[in-house]
Design a protein around this motif. Structure first.
Motif, PDB file in Angstrom:
ATOM      1  N   LYS A 154       5.301 -15.296   4.771  1.00  0.00           N
ATOM      2  CA  LYS A 154       4.005 -14.721   5.151  1.00  0.00           C
ATOM      3  C   LYS A 154       4.015 -14.276   6.608  1.00  0.00           C
ATOM      4  O   LYS A 154       3.499 -13.215   6.950  1.00  0.00           O
ATOM      5  CB  LYS A 154       2.880 -15.757   4.939  1.00  0.00           C
ATOM      6  CG  LYS A 154       2.372 -15.825   3.526  1.00  0.00           C
ATOM      7  CD  LYS A 154       1.050 -16.566   3.441  1.00  0.00           C
ATOM      8  CE  LYS A 154       1.203 -18.037   3.729  1.00  0.00           C
ATOM      9  NZ  LYS A 154      -0.054 -18.798   3.573  1.00  0.00           N
ATOM     10  N   GLY A 155       4.610 -15.109   7.458  1.00  0.00           N
ATOM     11  CA  GLY A 155       4.685 -14.784   8.891  1.00  0.00           C
ATOM     12  C   GLY A 155       5.473 -13.509   9.125  1.00  0.00           C
ATOM     13  O   GLY A 155       5.053 -12.624   9.881  1.00  0.00           O
ATOM     14  N   ALA A 156       6.618 -13.407   8.445  1.00  0.00           N
ATOM     15  CA  ALA A 156       7.468 -12.221   8.617  1.00  0.00           C
ATOM     16  C   ALA A 156       6.760 -10.973   8.083  1.00  0.00           C
ATOM     17  O   ALA A 156       6.785  -9.909   8.707  1.00  0.00           O
ATOM     18  CB  ALA A 156       8.789 -12.425   7.903  1.00  0.00           C
ATOM     19  N   LEU A 157       6.098 -11.119   6.938  1.00  0.00           N
ATOM     20  CA  LEU A 157       5.385  -9.990   6.340  1.00  0.00           C
ATOM     21  C   LEU A 157       4.268  -9.505   7.270  1.00  0.00           C
ATOM     22  O   LEU A 157       4.120  -8.299   7.513  1.00  0.00           O
ATOM     23  CB  LEU A 157       4.815 -10.415   4.990  1.00  0.00           C
ATOM     24  CG  LEU A 157       4.007  -9.378   4.224  1.00  0.00           C
ATOM     25  CD1 LEU A 157       4.861  -8.163   3.883  1.00  0.00           C
ATOM     26  CD2 LEU A 157       3.438  -9.983   2.937  1.00  0.00           C
ATOM     27  N   HIS A 158       3.512 -10.448   7.794  1.00  0.00           N
ATOM     28  CA  HIS A 158       2.411 -10.120   8.700  1.00  0.00           C
ATOM     29  C   HIS A 158       2.940  -9.397   9.939  1.00  0.00           C
ATOM     30  O   HIS A 158       2.399  -8.375  10.356  1.00  0.00           O
ATOM     31  CB  HIS A 158       1.691 -11.415   9.089  1.00  0.00           C
ATOM     32  CG  HIS A 158       0.455 -11.193   9.887  1.00  0.00           C
ATOM     33  ND1 HIS A 158      -0.734 -10.769   9.330  1.00  0.00           N
ATOM     34  CD2 HIS A 158       0.219 -11.311  11.213  1.00  0.00           C
ATOM     35  CE1 HIS A 158      -1.636 -10.637  10.283  1.00  0.00           C
ATOM     36  NE2 HIS A 158      -1.092 -10.962  11.431  1.00  0.00           N
ATOM     37  N   ARG A 159       4.037  -9.922  10.494  1.00  0.00           N
ATOM     38  CA  ARG A 159       4.615  -9.339  11.713  1.00  0.00           C
ATOM     39  C   ARG A 159       5.142  -7.925  11.435  1.00  0.00           C
ATOM     40  O   ARG A 159       4.897  -6.996  12.205  1.00  0.00           O
ATOM     41  CB  ARG A 159       5.755 -10.246  12.185  1.00  0.00           C
ATOM     42  CG  ARG A 159       6.522  -9.754  13.382  1.00  0.00           C
ATOM     43  CD  ARG A 159       7.529 -10.798  13.871  1.00  0.00           C
ATOM     44  NE  ARG A 159       8.401 -11.319  12.827  1.00  0.00           N
ATOM     45  CZ  ARG A 159       9.477 -10.680  12.359  1.00  0.00           C
ATOM     46  NH1 ARG A 159       9.799  -9.490  12.822  1.00  0.00           N
ATOM     47  NH2 ARG A 159      10.234 -11.225  11.421  1.00  0.00           N
ATOM     48  N   ALA A 179       4.130  -2.644   1.505  1.00  0.00           N
ATOM     49  CA  ALA A 179       5.359  -3.442   1.516  1.00  0.00           C
ATOM     50  C   ALA A 179       5.850  -3.657   0.097  1.00  0.00           C
ATOM     51  O   ALA A 179       5.053  -3.758  -0.836  1.00  0.00           O
ATOM     52  CB  ALA A 179       5.127  -4.788   2.194  1.00  0.00           C
ATOM     53  N   ILE A 180       7.163  -3.707  -0.046  1.00  0.00           N
ATOM     54  CA  ILE A 180       7.779  -4.001  -1.341  1.00  0.00           C
ATOM     55  C   ILE A 180       8.651  -5.245  -1.164  1.00  0.00           C
ATOM     56  O   ILE A 180       9.534  -5.278  -0.294  1.00  0.00           O
ATOM     57  CB  ILE A 180       8.607  -2.806  -1.841  1.00  0.00           C
ATOM     58  CG1 ILE A 180       7.683  -1.613  -2.085  1.00  0.00           C
ATOM     59  CG2 ILE A 180       9.384  -3.173  -3.106  1.00  0.00           C
ATOM     60  CD1 ILE A 180       8.366  -0.339  -2.507  1.00  0.00           C
ATOM     61  N   LEU A 181       8.338  -6.263  -1.968  1.00  0.00           N
ATOM     62  CA  LEU A 181       9.084  -7.524  -1.915  1.00  0.00           C
ATOM     63  C   LEU A 181       9.822  -7.653  -3.235  1.00  0.00           C
ATOM     64  O   LEU A 181       9.190  -7.717  -4.302  1.00  0.00           O
ATOM     65  CB  LEU A 181       8.133  -8.711  -1.746  1.00  0.00           C
ATOM     66  CG  LEU A 181       7.359  -8.854  -0.434  1.00  0.00           C
ATOM     67  CD1 LEU A 181       6.233  -7.852  -0.315  1.00  0.00           C
ATOM     68  CD2 LEU A 181       6.810 -10.269  -0.306  1.00  0.00           C
TER      69      LEU A 181
END
Lengths: 133, 138
Positions: free
Chosen positions: A115-120, A52-54
Motif C-alpha cells: 500500500k505504501g509503495a502504491l501510494h508513493r 495502476a496495474i498490479l
C-alpha cells in the motif's frame, strides 16, 4: 468529490484477488479484477483506463505477467505497474527491470509495504488524486 | 544563429578514485559534463546543485548496499534521468531492490567501465525514440 484512483488487480488465485481487492478498496481505491492475463488484456484493449496495474507473474503460464506489464508500459498515460510473484527468479526479475516495472514484490505480500509503495508511486504521477487513507 | 545542443551532465558515485577517473574520461569523450563523488554526503550535495541526465552509482559506498538509497533519491529527484547501479553480483534481491528504487539497469562488478558507458548511451538513445519510461515519466 475527487475521483478515486483506479486499479486493475490480476491474479489467478481467487483468495489473493479477494484479499487485495478488500484491502485496497478499504484504502480508497476503485478496483477492477481479472483472473488471467488475457482477461486483463481484454480490459485494457477495451479502453479501460487504470492508474495502476498490479499483476501476478505466473498465471496461464510462467512469467505471462511480464507480457501484461509490457503492454501496460506502452499505454499513455502510463499506469503504475506492480508485479508480485511466489516464483521470483533472476530471469523474471531481469525481465521486469527491462520493461521497466515500477515495483516487484515477493509473495506472501507485505500489504502495508504494498500500500505504501502504491501510494508513493501514484503520488509521483502527474494528475493523480490524493487524499487516500 | 545555431543553438548549441544541450550538453548532458552525469553523476558518478564510487569510493574508488581510479574508477571515478576512468568514468570521467569515458563520459567526457562522449561530451558529458561529469561530476564525481566518493561518498554519500558529496553526492547528495551535488544533487542539490546540478541537474543530472545520467547517474552511475556504486551500490557499496562505505557499507554494503548503502548506494541503493542514493539511487532511489536520484530517481525521485530526477525521474526522467537514467540511473545505473554498479553491483558486486545481480541476485534476485539485488534486482528487486533495483526495480523498487527506480533504477534502469544494474551492472555487475566484472563489467568494464567502457561497456557500462556504452550501455548507458545505448539506453539513452533507445529511450529517446521509444519513450521507455516509468510511471510519472510521460
Amino acid at each position: 468529490m475527487p475521483k478515486k484512483p483506479s486499479l486493475l488487480i490480476v491474479d489467478d488465485e481467487e483468495n489473493v484477488l479477494f484479499t487485495l481487492k478488500l484491502v485496497l478498496q478499504e484504502a480508497g481505491y476503485e478496483i477492477t479484477t481479472a483472473s488471467s492475463c488475457s482477461g486483463a488484456l481484454d480490459l485494457i484493449h477495451n479502453a479501460h483506463r487504470f492508474d495502476a496495474i498490479l499483476t501476478d507473474l505466473w498465471m496461464e503460464r510462467e512469467d505471462i505477467g511480464l507480457e501484461l506489464a509490457k503492454t501496460a508500459s506502452q499505454l499513455r498515460p502510463r499506469p503504475v505497474i506492480m508485479i508480485f510473484t511466489g516464483y521470483g527468479s533472476i530471469t523474471n526479475a531481469r525481465g521486469a527491470l527491462g520493461v521497466p516495472v515500477d515495483y516487484f514484490a515477493m509473495k506472501p505480500l507485505d500489504l502495508d509495504e504494498l500500500k505504501g509503495a502504491l501510494h508513493r508511486l501514484l503520488a509521483a504521477r502527474p494528475g493523480t488524486k490524493r487524499g487516500l487513507r | 544563429m545555431t543553438v548549441p545542443a544541450h550538453k548532458k551532465t552525469a553523476l558518478v558515485v564510487h569510493p574508488d578514485l581510479n574508477v571515478l577517473s576512468k568514468y570521467q574520461a569515458l563520459l567526457a569523450a562522449e561530451q558529458f559534463t561529469t561530476i564525481v563523488a566518493r561518498d554519500l554526503p558529496t553526492a547528495l550535495m551535488a544533487i542539490t546543485q546540478h541537474y543530472f541526465d545520467v547517474a552511475i552509482v556504486s551500490s557499496q559506498l562505505g557499507e554494503p548496499g548503502d548506494g541503493w538509497p542514493l539511487a532511489g533519491v536520484i530517481h525521485l529527484v530526477f525521474p526522467k534521468s537514467y540511473v545505473g547501479v554498479l553491483v558486486p553480483g545481480a541476485d534476485l534481491l539485488t534486482l528487486q531492490t533495483a526495480i523498487n528504487s527506480g533504477v534502469q539497469e544494474v551492472y555487475e562488478g566484472d563489467r568494464a567501465p567502457e561497456a557500462v558507458v556504452s550501455s548507458v548511451l545505448g539506453s539513452l538513445k533507445a529511450g529517446e525514440g521509444k519513450g521507455k519510461a516509468r510511471a510519472g515519466v510521460q
